[in-house]
Design a protein around this motif. Sequence first.
Motif, PDB file in Angstrom:
ATOM      1  N   ASN A  24      -6.761  -2.879   2.380  1.00 45.92           N
ATOM      2  CA  ASN A  24      -5.609  -1.966   2.337  1.00 45.92           C
ATOM      3  C   ASN A  24      -4.496  -2.447   1.413  1.00 45.92           C
ATOM      4  O   ASN A  24      -3.316  -2.195   1.675  1.00 45.92           O
ATOM      5  CB  ASN A  24      -5.046  -1.746   3.748  1.00 45.92           C
ATOM      6  CG  ASN A  24      -6.049  -1.122   4.688  1.00 45.92           C
ATOM      7  OD1 ASN A  24      -6.906  -0.348   4.273  1.00 45.92           O
ATOM      8  ND2 ASN A  24      -5.967  -1.466   5.958  1.00 45.92           N
ATOM      9  N   ILE A  25      -4.855  -3.137   0.338  1.00 47.09           N
ATOM     10  CA  ILE A  25      -3.824  -3.550  -0.620  1.00 47.09           C
ATOM     11  C   ILE A  25      -4.227  -3.167  -2.049  1.00 47.09           C
ATOM     12  O   ILE A  25      -3.925  -3.874  -3.014  1.00 47.09           O
ATOM     13  CB  ILE A  25      -3.537  -5.060  -0.525  1.00 47.09           C
ATOM     14  CG1 ILE A  25      -4.789  -5.895  -0.801  1.00 47.09           C
ATOM     15  CG2 ILE A  25      -2.942  -5.431   0.823  1.00 47.09           C
ATOM     16  CD1 ILE A  25      -4.471  -7.374  -0.996  1.00 47.09           C
ATOM     17  N   GLU A  26      -4.913  -2.022  -2.162  1.00 48.13           N
ATOM     18  CA  GLU A  26      -5.346  -1.564  -3.482  1.00 48.13           C
ATOM     19  C   GLU A  26      -4.159  -1.387  -4.425  1.00 48.13           C
ATOM     20  O   GLU A  26      -4.251  -1.630  -5.630  1.00 48.13           O
ATOM     21  CB  GLU A  26      -6.120  -0.248  -3.361  1.00 48.13           C
ATOM     22  CG  GLU A  26      -7.492  -0.368  -2.715  1.00 48.13           C
ATOM     23  CD  GLU A  26      -7.418  -0.465  -1.198  1.00 48.13           C
ATOM     24  OE1 GLU A  26      -6.332  -0.231  -0.649  1.00 48.13           O
ATOM     25  OE2 GLU A  26      -8.448  -0.768  -0.569  1.00 48.13           O
ATOM     26  N   LYS A  72       0.846  -1.196   0.000  1.00 49.23           N
ATOM     27  CA  LYS A  72       0.000   0.000   0.000  1.00 49.23           C
ATOM     28  C   LYS A  72       0.879   1.243   0.000  1.00 49.23           C
ATOM     29  O   LYS A  72       2.071   1.169   0.301  1.00 49.23           O
ATOM     30  CB  LYS A  72      -0.893   0.012   1.248  1.00 49.23           C
ATOM     31  CG  LYS A  72      -0.126   0.055   2.551  1.00 49.23           C
ATOM     32  CD  LYS A  72      -1.041  -0.020   3.753  1.00 49.23           C
ATOM     33  CE  LYS A  72      -0.265   0.062   5.062  1.00 49.23           C
ATOM     34  NZ  LYS A  72       0.411   1.358   5.259  1.00 49.23           N
TER      35      LYS A  72
END
Length: 360
Positions: free
Chosen positions: A107-109, A35
């Motif tokens: 939270n790993i876009e 992230k």
Amino acid sequence: MYIPIMKNRQEELNVSKRCEPFFSDELIPLFEILKDDYISRPKLDEEGNVVYEIKPGKKKRSKVMDEKRDEDCCTLDNINSIVNGKKVFIDFFRFFEKEYGNKKFKNIELSFKMSRDFRYYIDRILEIKKFENFIPVISIKKGLIISESDLFNIVQEFQKLNRPLAIRITDDMLEDYEEFMEEYLTKQDFIMLDIREKDINSKKIELMEFKNLDVKGKKILLNSPRKKSIKNSEFENLKFTNLIDNSAKRIYKKYGLDGFGDFGGLKDDLPTYGGNGKGAALSLLYFGDKNKFFAIVNTDTSLGVRGYQYVKEELNKLRSYIDPKGNCVGIEKAYSFPKGGFKEWNNVNLSRYIQQQSYN
């Protein structure tokens, strides 16, 4: 050489800040970037004044924060500040569908975007050029292969600057890229053979092939000895566990390799949504001289993080054995919070592991 592999989650960054004194040319951390971090800016109105709001259920007003902007991205700057300018490997992390199971990740876009957009992934790798102490990691695995022409272009970008780079490749892809690595990598580069969670003793053929690879760079063995499938409650309480086979530390020398890397006693997993607050409270305390983890576990999964009261009580009883010199940064961390949850105790385990590896 030892390489602790960490994702750029907050707790692992906290560990890096604590363990920065142990980092050196022989102990270089590898950060998997999941992230981005951004400089936080308050939103301004047309007259340049800060905008405030009162959130539901609150009485006091708070600042409204502005939308994230590309120019405010500070991911690599933050890491550089944490490690105080020391050498680190940077792996802009990509993964393929179902590599980590059918879960809802959070939270790993950034990883999602890089996994789907190869050009964007290349752009992010090239950002690493701005930091002379950063070594880019180009990761190759089934489902996310890189053509030799694209790989050549990336390699050339860093070699023109006389900068080292690393190719991280899974064992099932090694044969496909042997000739490329033998021809184009230099003595300052790194080749990382990643066997993931596979049993190291079942990889003798692949390790021999890796040993015989005629490359000029340093050869590193990566592995993930703590399997994701093993639950916390399965660990043996108040014993040195046999559920983590840390023999890569010994075997890499047998094959004449230059170093090894792992996740420091943590699982190689991704952050997910959900969780019911239950689970076995576990601490895995590494002893470098034995190359083993001592487990303290509360098997009552209904307690969840409340089970760490028992873990800390047992740690108190064994403190002189676990930390005879009174200088363990992991144990120091354990006594810095009143209770702590799973993330905080992961911090304890990883901090101790890195320090122990620095002694060895």
